[in-house]
Design a protein around this motif. Structure first.
Motif, PDB file in Angstrom:
ATOM      1  N   ASN A  87       0.812  -1.118  -0.164  1.00  0.00           N
ATOM      2  CA  ASN A  87      -0.031   0.033  -0.080  1.00  0.00           C
ATOM      3  C   ASN A  87       0.953   1.305  -0.119  1.00  0.00           C
ATOM      4  O   ASN A  87       0.547   2.321  -0.541  1.00  0.00           O
ATOM      5  CB  ASN A  87      -0.994  -0.025   1.134  1.00  0.00           C
ATOM      6  CG  ASN A  87      -1.847  -1.091   1.207  1.00  0.00           C
ATOM      7  OD1 ASN A  87      -2.471  -1.673   0.335  1.00  0.00           O
ATOM      8  ND2 ASN A  87      -2.339  -1.553   2.335  1.00  0.00           N
ATOM      9  N   ASP A  91       1.286   4.303  -2.996  1.00  0.00           N
ATOM     10  CA  ASP A  91       1.280   5.531  -2.602  1.00  0.00           C
ATOM     11  C   ASP A  91       2.338   6.381  -3.019  1.00  0.00           C
ATOM     12  O   ASP A  91       2.343   7.779  -3.441  1.00  0.00           O
ATOM     13  CB  ASP A  91       0.656   6.011  -1.095  1.00  0.00           C
ATOM     14  CG  ASP A  91       0.219   7.438  -0.848  1.00  0.00           C
ATOM     15  OD1 ASP A  91      -0.954   7.638  -1.440  1.00  0.00           O
ATOM     16  OD2 ASP A  91       0.547   7.967  -0.211  1.00  0.00           O
ATOM     17  N   GLU A 218       2.879  11.813  12.854  1.00  0.00           N
ATOM     18  CA  GLU A 218       1.701  12.627  12.572  1.00  0.00           C
ATOM     19  C   GLU A 218       1.595  12.758  10.961  1.00  0.00           C
ATOM     20  O   GLU A 218       0.730  12.774  10.276  1.00  0.00           O
ATOM     21  CB  GLU A 218       1.751  13.976  13.234  1.00  0.00           C
ATOM     22  CG  GLU A 218       0.660  14.673  12.859  1.00  0.00           C
ATOM     23  CD  GLU A 218       0.441  16.044  13.292  1.00  0.00           C
ATOM     24  OE1 GLU A 218      -0.159  16.926  13.203  1.00  0.00           O
ATOM     25  OE2 GLU A 218       1.302  16.099  14.374  1.00  0.00           O
ATOM     26  N   GLN A 219       2.726  13.037  10.601  1.00  0.00           N
ATOM     27  CA  GLN A 219       2.979  13.218   9.072  1.00  0.00           C
ATOM     28  C   GLN A 219       2.728  12.084   8.258  1.00  0.00           C
ATOM     29  O   GLN A 219       2.129  12.013   7.131  1.00  0.00           O
ATOM     30  CB  GLN A 219       4.331  13.830   8.668  1.00  0.00           C
ATOM     31  CG  GLN A 219       4.511  15.210   8.971  1.00  0.00           C
ATOM     32  CD  GLN A 219       5.991  15.877   8.720  1.00  0.00           C
ATOM     33  OE1 GLN A 219       7.059  14.811   8.481  1.00  0.00           O
ATOM     34  NE2 GLN A 219       6.301  17.091   8.827  1.00  0.00           N
ATOM     35  N   ARG A 221       1.025   9.386   9.206  1.00  0.00           N
ATOM     36  CA  ARG A 221      -0.348   8.983   9.294  1.00  0.00           C
ATOM     37  C   ARG A 221      -1.327   9.870   8.441  1.00  0.00           C
ATOM     38  O   ARG A 221      -2.301   9.278   7.964  1.00  0.00           O
ATOM     39  CB  ARG A 221      -0.866   9.298  10.992  1.00  0.00           C
ATOM     40  CG  ARG A 221      -2.073   8.446  11.429  1.00  0.00           C
ATOM     41  CD  ARG A 221      -2.155   8.794  12.830  1.00  0.00           C
ATOM     42  NE  ARG A 221      -1.144   8.303  13.714  1.00  0.00           N
ATOM     43  CZ  ARG A 221      -0.360   8.797  14.484  1.00  0.00           C
ATOM     44  NH1 ARG A 221      -0.375  10.140  14.389  1.00  0.00           N
ATOM     45  NH2 ARG A 221       0.562   8.268  14.983  1.00  0.00           N
ATOM     46  N   ALA A 222      -0.833  11.255   8.293  1.00  0.00           N
ATOM     47  CA  ALA A 222      -1.605  11.765   7.227  1.00  0.00           C
ATOM     48  C   ALA A 222      -1.450  11.468   5.905  1.00  0.00           C
ATOM     49  O   ALA A 222      -2.403  12.058   4.973  1.00  0.00           O
ATOM     50  CB  ALA A 222      -1.347  13.459   7.463  1.00  0.00           C
ATOM     51  N   ARG A 223      -0.846  10.526   5.485  1.00  0.00           N
ATOM     52  CA  ARG A 223      -0.709   9.939   4.142  1.00  0.00           C
ATOM     53  C   ARG A 223      -1.785   9.207   3.886  1.00  0.00           C
ATOM     54  O   ARG A 223      -2.243   9.076   2.654  1.00  0.00           O
ATOM     55  CB  ARG A 223       0.677   9.290   3.947  1.00  0.00           C
ATOM     56  CG  ARG A 223       1.890  10.147   3.960  1.00  0.00           C
ATOM     57  CD  ARG A 223       2.954   9.634   3.393  1.00  0.00           C
ATOM     58  NE  ARG A 223       3.048   8.895   2.166  1.00  0.00           N
ATOM     59  CZ  ARG A 223       3.691   7.975   1.443  1.00  0.00           C
ATOM     60  NH1 ARG A 223       4.904   7.723   2.095  1.00  0.00           N
ATOM     61  NH2 ARG A 223       3.706   7.758   0.366  1.00  0.00           N
ATOM     62  N   SER A 224      -2.586   8.609   4.765  1.00  0.00           N
ATOM     63  CA  SER A 224      -3.885   8.024   4.747  1.00  0.00           C
ATOM     64  C   SER A 224      -3.961   6.667   3.825  1.00  0.00           C
ATOM     65  O   SER A 224      -5.140   6.263   3.699  1.00  0.00           O
ATOM     66  CB  SER A 224      -4.966   9.067   4.291  1.00  0.00           C
ATOM     67  OG  SER A 224      -5.091   9.966   5.229  1.00  0.00           O
ATOM     68  N   PHE A 225      -2.760   6.339   3.763  1.00  0.00           N
ATOM     69  CA  PHE A 225      -3.076   4.863   2.680  1.00  0.00           C
ATOM     70  C   PHE A 225      -3.230   3.998   3.670  1.00  0.00           C
ATOM     71  O   PHE A 225      -3.077   3.886   5.032  1.00  0.00           O
ATOM     72  CB  PHE A 225      -1.810   4.605   1.835  1.00  0.00           C
ATOM     73  CG  PHE A 225      -0.261   4.512   2.625  1.00  0.00           C
ATOM     74  CD1 PHE A 225      -0.101   3.154   3.372  1.00  0.00           C
ATOM     75  CD2 PHE A 225       0.249   5.474   2.252  1.00  0.00           C
ATOM     76  CE1 PHE A 225       1.146   3.265   3.996  1.00  0.00           C
ATOM     77  CE2 PHE A 225       1.494   5.510   3.204  1.00  0.00           C
ATOM     78  CZ  PHE A 225       1.912   4.459   3.747  1.00  0.00           C
ATOM     79  N   GLU A 226      -3.800   2.507   3.344  1.00  0.00           N
ATOM     80  CA  GLU A 226      -4.284   1.723   4.432  1.00  0.00           C
ATOM     81  C   GLU A 226      -2.964   0.918   5.000  1.00  0.00           C
ATOM     82  O   GLU A 226      -2.176   0.984   4.332  1.00  0.00           O
ATOM     83  CB  GLU A 226      -4.916   0.510   3.840  1.00  0.00           C
ATOM     84  CG  GLU A 226      -5.378  -0.543   4.781  1.00  0.00           C
ATOM     85  CD  GLU A 226      -6.341  -1.672   3.948  1.00  0.00           C
ATOM     86  OE1 GLU A 226      -6.587  -2.598   4.767  1.00  0.00           O
ATOM     87  OE2 GLU A 226      -6.645  -1.467   2.865  1.00  0.00           O
ATOM     88  N   ALA A 228      -1.074   3.122   6.895  1.00  0.00           N
ATOM     89  CA  ALA A 228      -0.175   4.160   7.215  1.00  0.00           C
ATOM     90  C   ALA A 228      -0.011   4.369   8.623  1.00  0.00           C
ATOM     91  O   ALA A 228       0.912   4.961   9.444  1.00  0.00           O
ATOM     92  CB  ALA A 228      -0.821   5.427   6.530  1.00  0.00           C
ATOM     93  N   ASP A 229      -1.115   4.158   9.441  1.00  0.00           N
ATOM     94  CA  ASP A 229      -1.449   4.574  10.963  1.00  0.00           C
ATOM     95  C   ASP A 229      -0.559   3.467  11.671  1.00  0.00           C
ATOM     96  O   ASP A 229       0.230   3.884  12.793  1.00  0.00           O
ATOM     97  CB  ASP A 229      -2.778   4.297  11.508  1.00  0.00           C
ATOM     98  CG  ASP A 229      -3.381   3.108  11.064  1.00  0.00           C
ATOM     99  OD1 ASP A 229      -3.130   2.333   9.946  1.00  0.00           O
ATOM    100  OD2 ASP A 229      -4.260   2.725  11.827  1.00  0.00           O
TER     101      ASP A 229
END
Length: 243
Positions: A87, A91, A218-219, A221-226, A228-229
């Protein structure tokens, strides 16, 4: 001569900038990077813009090769073995330019240098493969098998994100320099190596550098692909790799 060796930045510009401040304080004369510049990190665009401005010596990491040669075959392999990283690379490819792909493609997989009478081999994983793990606590005979055939006095690697070192019976020194951008150690500090070399003698120090891990996470996580968190959480609470 004093040289800094860094590896495994993984698009973590915040960590890299703190490490570079420490390198400047150490008055290192040159920086050598052992690869893995972009994949699955907080700032894939900014990191390459930044690296293109640096006067480093760089070799190709295994994830640099994946990005350079990206296509359906690589994606399917990653989906099967490393779904979150699959993933991430999908991205990443939204941001990777043709110029960056060509840059990564042209990086040498290994580099041998003679610095002040010390013969040094720079690799990403091992002399045998860019994705072979040199981790702490491996039996010495395994390390000697990995470096068999190398005539370098000093062999430097990265890839595992865990610093370690070995002295072989043939008096070769093998050092994993750790990771700048995604440490996998109990205390997740960015790590690199400083080498002092003079007249065939060398001294090596691992340096550990703190940085704003929460901001980097935080940066990412903000990329938001599955996934990323999950990768973001690893910057704060890493999973320690073992043999």
């Amino acid at each position: 001569m004093r040289v800094a060796v860094i590896s495994d930045i993984h698009a973590n510009l915040i960590a890299l900038q703190e490490v570079l401040k420490d390198i400047e304080n150490e008055k290192c004369e040159h920086i050598i990077c052992l690869g893995d510049l972009i994949l699955a990190g907080p700032q894939p665009i900014s990191i390459m813009d930044f690296i293109h401005q640096q006067n480093w010596t760089i070799i190709q990491g295994n994830t640099d090769k994946l990005i350079a040669e990206y296509g359906s075959e690589i994606l399917e392999m990653m989906k099967e073995k490393y779904p979150v990283m699959a993933n991430a690379i999908v991205d990443d490819m939204n941001y990777v330019t043709e110029e960056t792909q060509n840059f990564l493609k042209e990086l040498p997989p290994q580099l041998e240098m003679d610095i002040d009478g010390v013969k040094i081999l720079f690799v990403h994983g091992s002399p045998r493969a860019n994705n072979e793990d040199i981790l702490p606590n491996r039996p010495l005979e395994e390390i000697e098998e990995i470096v068999a055939g190398c005539d370098a006095d000093l062999i430097l690697c990265g890839h595992t994100h865990i610093p370690c070192g070995y002295q072989t019976h043939s008096k070769q020194t093998v050092v994993n320099v750790g990771s700048v951008g995604r440490p996998m150690t109990p205390t997740p500090l960015a790590c690199y190596v400083v080498i002092d070399l003079e007249n065939g003698i060398f001294n090596i120090r691992h340096k550990f550098v703190d940085y704003d891990r929460e901001k980097a996470a935080e940066q990412l996580r903000a990329r938001s692909f599955e996934g990323a968190d999950k990768l973001a959480e690893l910057l704060i609470n890493p999973v320690i790799r073992h043999i």
